[in-house]
Motif scaffolding. Structure first.
Motif, PDB file in Angstrom:
ATOM      1  N   ASP A  90       0.873  -1.085  -0.177  1.00 22.17           N
ATOM      2  CA  ASP A  90      -0.014  -0.053   0.072  1.00 22.17           C
ATOM      3  C   ASP A  90       0.850   1.205  -0.098  1.00 22.17           C
ATOM      4  O   ASP A  90       1.834   1.439   0.797  1.00 22.17           O
ATOM      5  CB  ASP A  90      -0.955  -0.002   1.173  1.00 22.17           C
ATOM      6  CG  ASP A  90      -1.912  -0.967   1.239  1.00 22.17           C
ATOM      7  OD1 ASP A  90      -2.209  -1.407   0.048  1.00 22.17           O
ATOM      8  OD2 ASP A  90      -2.574  -1.540   2.461  1.00 22.17           O
ATOM      9  N   LEU A  91       0.456   2.140  -0.968  1.00 19.04           N
ATOM     10  CA  LEU A  91       1.443   3.489  -0.797  1.00 19.04           C
ATOM     11  C   LEU A  91       1.020   4.224   0.357  1.00 19.04           C
ATOM     12  O   LEU A  91       2.012   5.079   0.627  1.00 19.04           O
ATOM     13  CB  LEU A  91       1.010   4.072  -2.206  1.00 19.04           C
ATOM     14  CG  LEU A  91       1.537   3.377  -3.636  1.00 19.04           C
ATOM     15  CD1 LEU A  91       1.129   4.344  -4.880  1.00 19.04           C
ATOM     16  CD2 LEU A  91       2.936   2.992  -3.756  1.00 19.04           C
ATOM     17  N   PHE A  92      -0.084   4.010   0.871  1.00 19.81           N
ATOM     18  CA  PHE A  92      -0.385   4.832   2.180  1.00 19.81           C
ATOM     19  C   PHE A  92      -0.276   3.809   3.143  1.00 19.81           C
ATOM     20  O   PHE A  92      -1.189   3.438   3.990  1.00 19.81           O
ATOM     21  CB  PHE A  92      -1.612   5.470   2.106  1.00 19.81           C
ATOM     22  CG  PHE A  92      -1.873   6.440   0.933  1.00 19.81           C
ATOM     23  CD1 PHE A  92      -0.929   7.603   0.947  1.00 19.81           C
ATOM     24  CD2 PHE A  92      -2.672   6.220  -0.050  1.00 19.81           C
ATOM     25  CE1 PHE A  92      -0.967   8.369  -0.234  1.00 19.81           C
ATOM     26  CE2 PHE A  92      -2.719   7.296  -0.965  1.00 19.81           C
ATOM     27  CZ  PHE A  92      -2.022   8.086  -1.216  1.00 19.81           C
ATOM     28  N   GLY A  93       0.973   3.190   3.494  1.00 17.23           N
ATOM     29  CA  GLY A  93       1.145   2.136   4.382  1.00 17.23           C
ATOM     30  C   GLY A  93       1.342   2.377   5.817  1.00 17.23           C
ATOM     31  O   GLY A  93       1.187   1.617   6.599  1.00 17.23           O
ATOM     32  N   ALA A  94       1.454   3.978   6.102  1.00 16.47           N
ATOM     33  CA  ALA A  94       1.944   3.962   7.540  1.00 16.47           C
ATOM     34  C   ALA A  94       0.632   4.173   8.384  1.00 16.47           C
ATOM     35  O   ALA A  94      -0.099   4.685   8.201  1.00 16.47           O
ATOM     36  CB  ALA A  94       2.470   5.474   7.617  1.00 16.47           C
ATOM     37  N   PRO A  95       0.440   2.939   9.356  1.00 17.08           N
ATOM     38  CA  PRO A  95      -0.804   2.988  10.225  1.00 17.08           C
ATOM     39  C   PRO A  95      -0.990   4.474  10.869  1.00 17.08           C
ATOM     40  O   PRO A  95      -0.262   5.320  10.966  1.00 17.08           O
ATOM     41  CB  PRO A  95      -0.625   2.065  11.143  1.00 17.08           C
ATOM     42  CG  PRO A  95       0.798   1.203  10.654  1.00 17.08           C
ATOM     43  CD  PRO A  95       1.511   2.302   9.852  1.00 17.08           C
ATOM     44  N   ASN A  96      -2.274   4.489  11.258  1.00 15.21           N
ATOM     45  CA  ASN A  96      -2.849   5.728  12.089  1.00 15.21           C
ATOM     46  C   ASN A  96      -2.783   6.992  11.237  1.00 15.21           C
ATOM     47  O   ASN A  96      -2.625   8.111  11.898  1.00 15.21           O
ATOM     48  CB  ASN A  96      -2.032   5.865  13.219  1.00 15.21           C
ATOM     49  CG  ASN A  96      -2.348   4.552  14.142  1.00 15.21           C
ATOM     50  OD1 ASN A  96      -3.541   4.173  14.354  1.00 15.21           O
ATOM     51  ND2 ASN A  96      -1.228   4.082  14.871  1.00 15.21           N
ATOM     52  N   THR A  97      -2.795   7.011  10.037  1.00 13.87           N
ATOM     53  CA  THR A  97      -2.769   8.317   8.968  1.00 13.87           C
ATOM     54  C   THR A  97      -4.024   8.208   8.377  1.00 13.87           C
ATOM     55  O   THR A  97      -4.485   7.343   7.932  1.00 13.87           O
ATOM     56  CB  THR A  97      -1.415   8.205   8.163  1.00 13.87           C
ATOM     57  OG1 THR A  97      -1.713   7.137   7.054  1.00 13.87           O
ATOM     58  CG2 THR A  97      -0.144   8.197   8.922  1.00 13.87           C
ATOM     59  N   PRO A  98      -4.528   9.533   7.949  1.00  8.82           N
ATOM     60  CA  PRO A  98      -5.804   9.436   7.237  1.00  8.82           C
ATOM     61  C   PRO A  98      -5.698   8.972   5.779  1.00  8.82           C
ATOM     62  O   PRO A  98      -6.847   8.216   5.570  1.00  8.82           O
ATOM     63  CB  PRO A  98      -5.837  11.048   6.910  1.00  8.82           C
ATOM     64  CG  PRO A  98      -5.072  11.606   8.080  1.00  8.82           C
ATOM     65  CD  PRO A  98      -4.037  10.932   8.394  1.00  8.82           C
ATOM     66  N   GLU A  99      -4.736   8.724   5.102  1.00  7.33           N
ATOM     67  CA  GLU A  99      -4.357   8.156   3.853  1.00  7.33           C
ATOM     68  C   GLU A  99      -4.648   6.515   4.190  1.00  7.33           C
ATOM     69  O   GLU A  99      -5.159   6.009   3.391  1.00  7.33           O
ATOM     70  CB  GLU A  99      -3.040   8.191   3.264  1.00  7.33           C
ATOM     71  CG  GLU A  99      -2.976   9.780   2.701  1.00  7.33           C
ATOM     72  CD  GLU A  99      -2.346  10.666   3.929  1.00  7.33           C
ATOM     73  OE1 GLU A  99      -2.221  11.869   3.752  1.00  7.33           O
ATOM     74  OE2 GLU A  99      -2.034  10.227   5.124  1.00  7.33           O
ATOM     75  N   TYR A 100      -3.931   6.070   5.246  1.00  5.07           N
ATOM     76  CA  TYR A 100      -4.123   4.699   5.491  1.00  5.07           C
ATOM     77  C   TYR A 100      -5.562   4.156   5.715  1.00  5.07           C
ATOM     78  O   TYR A 100      -5.994   3.118   5.098  1.00  5.07           O
ATOM     79  CB  TYR A 100      -3.211   4.512   6.808  1.00  5.07           C
ATOM     80  CG  TYR A 100      -3.493   3.038   7.233  1.00  5.07           C
ATOM     81  CD1 TYR A 100      -2.534   1.897   6.581  1.00  5.07           C
ATOM     82  CD2 TYR A 100      -4.168   2.456   8.278  1.00  5.07           C
ATOM     83  CE1 TYR A 100      -2.585   0.578   7.161  1.00  5.07           C
ATOM     84  CE2 TYR A 100      -4.391   1.073   8.633  1.00  5.07           C
ATOM     85  CZ  TYR A 100      -3.378   0.061   8.087  1.00  5.07           C
ATOM     86  OH  TYR A 100      -3.424  -1.112   8.391  1.00  5.07           O
ATOM     87  N   LYS A 101      -6.396   5.015   6.600  1.00  4.33           N
ATOM     88  CA  LYS A 101      -7.502   4.741   6.926  1.00  4.33           C
ATOM     89  C   LYS A 101      -8.686   4.892   5.731  1.00  4.33           C
ATOM     90  O   LYS A 101      -9.467   3.989   5.264  1.00  4.33           O
ATOM     91  CB  LYS A 101      -8.297   5.830   7.762  1.00  4.33           C
ATOM     92  CG  LYS A 101      -7.484   5.785   9.330  1.00  4.33           C
ATOM     93  CD  LYS A 101      -7.935   6.776  10.136  1.00  4.33           C
ATOM     94  CE  LYS A 101      -7.264   6.441  11.513  1.00  4.33           C
ATOM     95  NZ  LYS A 101      -7.674   7.792  12.465  1.00  4.33           N
ATOM     96  N   VAL A 102      -8.076   5.819   4.636  1.00  7.33           N
ATOM     97  CA  VAL A 102      -9.002   5.870   3.469  1.00  7.33           C
ATOM     98  C   VAL A 102      -8.775   4.628   2.635  1.00  7.33           C
ATOM     99  O   VAL A 102      -9.650   3.908   2.193  1.00  7.33           O
ATOM    100  CB  VAL A 102      -8.498   6.977   2.751  1.00  7.33           C
ATOM    101  CG1 VAL A 102      -9.120   7.206   1.220  1.00  7.33           C
ATOM    102  CG2 VAL A 102      -9.041   8.366   3.151  1.00  7.33           C
ATOM    103  N   ASN A 103      -7.454   4.042   2.609  1.00 10.26           N
ATOM    104  CA  ASN A 103      -7.087   2.929   1.928  1.00 10.26           C
ATOM    105  C   ASN A 103      -7.683   1.679   2.573  1.00 10.26           C
ATOM    106  O   ASN A 103      -8.387   0.740   1.659  1.00 10.26           O
ATOM    107  CB  ASN A 103      -5.588   2.677   1.967  1.00 10.26           C
ATOM    108  CG  ASN A 103      -4.891   2.647   0.300  1.00 10.26           C
ATOM    109  OD1 ASN A 103      -5.806   2.991  -0.464  1.00 10.26           O
ATOM    110  ND2 ASN A 103      -3.780   1.795   0.343  1.00 10.26           N
ATOM    111  N   GLU A 104      -7.859   1.744   3.665  1.00  8.38           N
ATOM    112  CA  GLU A 104      -8.638   0.544   4.514  1.00  8.38           C
ATOM    113  C   GLU A 104     -10.194   0.612   4.267  1.00  8.38           C
ATOM    114  O   GLU A 104     -10.615  -0.460   3.781  1.00  8.38           O
ATOM    115  CB  GLU A 104      -8.254   0.880   6.005  1.00  8.38           C
ATOM    116  CG  GLU A 104      -7.061   0.188   6.364  1.00  8.38           C
ATOM    117  CD  GLU A 104      -6.805  -1.223   6.061  1.00  8.38           C
ATOM    118  OE1 GLU A 104      -7.493  -2.210   6.436  1.00  8.38           O
ATOM    119  OE2 GLU A 104      -5.574  -1.515   5.510  1.00  8.38           O
ATOM    120  N   LYS A 105     -10.803   1.702   3.910  1.00 13.00           N
ATOM    121  CA  LYS A 105     -12.173   1.532   3.738  1.00 13.00           C
ATOM    122  C   LYS A 105     -12.284   1.248   2.110  1.00 13.00           C
ATOM    123  O   LYS A 105     -13.219   0.685   2.139  1.00 13.00           O
ATOM    124  CB  LYS A 105     -12.664   3.207   3.862  1.00 13.00           C
ATOM    125  CG  LYS A 105     -12.645   3.420   5.245  1.00 13.00           C
ATOM    126  CD  LYS A 105     -13.485   5.076   5.333  1.00 13.00           C
ATOM    127  CE  LYS A 105     -13.627   5.530   6.790  1.00 13.00           C
ATOM    128  NZ  LYS A 105     -14.348   6.827   6.773  1.00 13.00           N
TER     129      LYS A 105
END
Length: 219
Positions: A90-105
């Motif tokens: 995942d390009l937004f792989g750092a946990p607890n970041t807004p980008e990570y949460k969007v990617n998880e959704k």
């Protein structure tokens, strides 16, 4: 009498000069590093092609061998064991970041996520030439977007290459590039993974010659 003595002196000096030139030529011939002929290099390019293409969508500056060597964490000699399956990050792989949460959704909704695939090869390190020591079997990787641009390593190939350790999702893996890679061919000679100014003087030279050049660049 003086003329006779001068003539003899001249002859001896001339003989000594000729002897010195002959000895220098012999010394140079004995100590000159052997080089593969052009015809052989052309034959080897069939199995060891130069990765000269540029990516159609990425505009990046070509690096010199000297730049890559200076930036490398390690320079190794290795044997290619084989290619491994691609892995995805995942390009937004750092946990607890807004980008990570969007990617998880997006994942939960089965929507396309921001991710990248990476090509990887297993290699066995023969020696660490310079930098941080690396031993055993390791994985060399590059972004799969650059397939056809970066080298396509084959089982049994031996290479000298610059590497940098991956972090986070790439932990335990090492990045490498065509700009810092040479194939070892015909047992003891080198052939570049990309054609550049440095390779013009290095291709077909012995592996030892390349190692000496690396030590000059990065003592």
């Amino acid at each position: 009498m003086d003329l006779n003595r001068n003539y003899k002196t001249f002859m001896v000096a001339g003989f000594l000069m000729i002897l010195v030139v002959v000895l220098l030529l012999i010394y140079t011939g004995v100590n000159a590093a052997p080089t593969l002929p052009t015809e052989r290099l052309q034959e080897l390019r069939v199995s060891y092609p130069a990765s000269n293409a540029d990516h159609p969508y990425y505009n990046s500056r070509r690096l010199t061998f000297q730049e890559v060597v200076n930036q490398a964490e390690s320079i190794i000699r290795a044997e290619v064991i084989g290619q491994l399956p691609e892995y995805e990050v995942d390009l937004f792989g750092a946990p607890n970041t807004p980008e990570y949460k969007v990617n998880e959704k997006k994942k939960n909704l089965s929507m396309p996520t921001s991710a990248a695939k990476f090509t990887r090869y297993e290699v066995k390190v023969i020696e660490t030439i310079s930098g941080i020591p690396v031993t055993g079997s390791i994985e060399l990787v590059y972004n799969s977007d650059f397939k056809g641009v970066e080298p396509d390593l084959k089982t049994g190939m031996e290479i000298i290459t610059t590497i940098g350790a991956g972090e986070r999702s790439h932990a335990g893996k090492y990045f490498f590039t065509r700009y810092g890679t040479y194939y070892i061919v015909d047992n003891d000679y080198v052939l570049s993974a990309v054609d550049d100014d440095f390779s013009k003087k290095m291709n077909g030279k012995t592996m030892e010659t390349l190692l000496d050049e690396i030590k000059e660049i990065k003592p």
